[in-house]
Motif scaffolding. Structure first.
Motif, short mmCIF file in Angstrom:
data_model
loop_
_atom_site.label_atom_id
_atom_site.label_comp_id
_atom_site.label_asym_id
_atom_site.label_seq_id
_atom_site.Cartn_x
_atom_site.Cartn_y
_atom_site.Cartn_z
N UNK A 272 0.81 -1.21 0.00
CA UNK A 272 0.00 0.00 0.00
C UNK A 272 0.84 1.26 0.00
N UNK A 273 0.21 2.33 0.35
CA UNK A 273 0.88 3.63 0.39
C UNK A 273 1.67 3.79 1.68
N UNK A 274 2.54 4.79 1.70
CA UNK A 274 3.29 5.11 2.91
C UNK A 274 2.32 5.42 4.05
N UNK A 275 1.28 6.21 3.76
CA UNK A 275 0.32 6.58 4.79
C UNK A 275 -0.32 5.35 5.41
N UNK A 276 -0.66 4.34 4.58
CA UNK A 276 -1.29 3.12 5.08
C UNK A 276 -0.32 2.28 5.91
N UNK A 277 0.94 2.27 5.52
CA UNK A 277 1.94 1.42 6.19
C UNK A 277 2.54 2.07 7.42
N UNK A 278 2.45 3.38 7.53
CA UNK A 278 3.12 4.10 8.60
C UNK A 278 2.79 3.63 10.01
N UNK B 81 11.03 6.36 -2.94
CA UNK B 81 10.35 5.94 -1.70
C UNK B 81 10.52 7.00 -0.63
N UNK B 82 11.72 7.53 -0.48
CA UNK B 82 11.94 8.62 0.49
C UNK B 82 11.04 9.81 0.14
N UNK B 83 10.89 10.08 -1.15
CA UNK B 83 10.01 11.16 -1.58
C UNK B 83 8.57 10.91 -1.19
N UNK B 84 8.14 9.65 -1.20
CA UNK B 84 6.78 9.33 -0.78
C UNK B 84 6.60 9.60 0.71
N UNK B 85 7.63 9.32 1.52
CA UNK B 85 7.57 9.66 2.94
C UNK B 85 7.49 11.18 3.10
N UNK B 86 8.26 11.91 2.30
CA UNK B 86 8.21 13.39 2.32
C UNK B 86 6.81 13.87 1.95
N UNK B 87 6.25 13.32 0.86
CA UNK B 87 4.90 13.72 0.41
C UNK B 87 3.86 13.48 1.50
#
Length: 189
Positions: A100-106, A126-132
């Motif tokens: 899933x997304x970073x938000x879902x996995x966080x 992937x780091x950019x997705x955490x930033x986003x």
């Protein structure tokens, strides 16, 4: 709660891997193959990788044939791998696949980390997705004395200087170690 840190090595012109997803350029730098302890986040209790990074580690280190090698780099830390594919797991490794997304996995990643830091190993997207997602706290880059004509970019996002605050810049062997605190979007306004 610990920090989420994207910690990686890059060339002077901002590439983390060459056009073939190889890190041979990094291993050619003195100290690149066996990095100093000062070049890795010591407080990380969880690691996060993308599929390309995970597959590179499996392929280049022979970990599937020699699973004891897993602990040389990853230790006993849980490693979350973002992928939509079924991938092999080295014997004894604590791998947790995420599709899933970073938000879902966080929440699961933070729970596994406890009070420790979360080390986003790679890649840059992937780091950019955490930033986003507003979840990246720090960007640590060890700049190597090398350049590449292309490959995987360090951080494929436009990020203004209002979002990054330099915390330290030090020389460690042949590397320039830069650590930036990522400021939340609302604080940057």
């Amino acid at each position: 709660m610990g920090r989420i840190v994207f910690d990686t090595a890059a060339t002077i012109n901002g590439w983390i891997a060459d056009e073939h997803d190889s890190l041979a350029w990094l291993f050619a730098v003195p100290g690149g193959e066996e990095p100093s302890a000062e070049l890795v986040p010591g407080d990380a209790t969880v690691m996060v990788e993308g599929r390309t990074t995970y597959e590179w580690v499996l392929r280049e280190t022979g970990i599937l044939e020699h699973p004891e090698k897993w602990s040389e780099f990853h230790g006993t830390r849980p490693t979350f791998v973002f992928t939509h594919r079924e991938l092999p797991v080295p014997e004894g490794a604590d791998i947790r696949f995420v599709s899933g997304s970073v938000e879902e996995a966080l929440p699961a990643i933070r729970e596994a980390a406890g009070d420790g830091d979360i080390w986003v190993v790679g890649g840059g997207d992937l780091a950019g997705q955490f930033f986003d997602a507003g979840a990246l706290d720090a960007l640590a880059v060890s700049i190597a004395p090398a350049t590449l004509p292309g490959g995987a970019p360090l951080f494929p996002r436009r990020v203004g200087s209002d979002r990054l605050q330099l915390e330290s810049a030090t020389a460690i062997g042949q590397f320039a170690r830069l650590i930036y605190r990522v400021r939340p979007a609302e604080a940057a306004s």
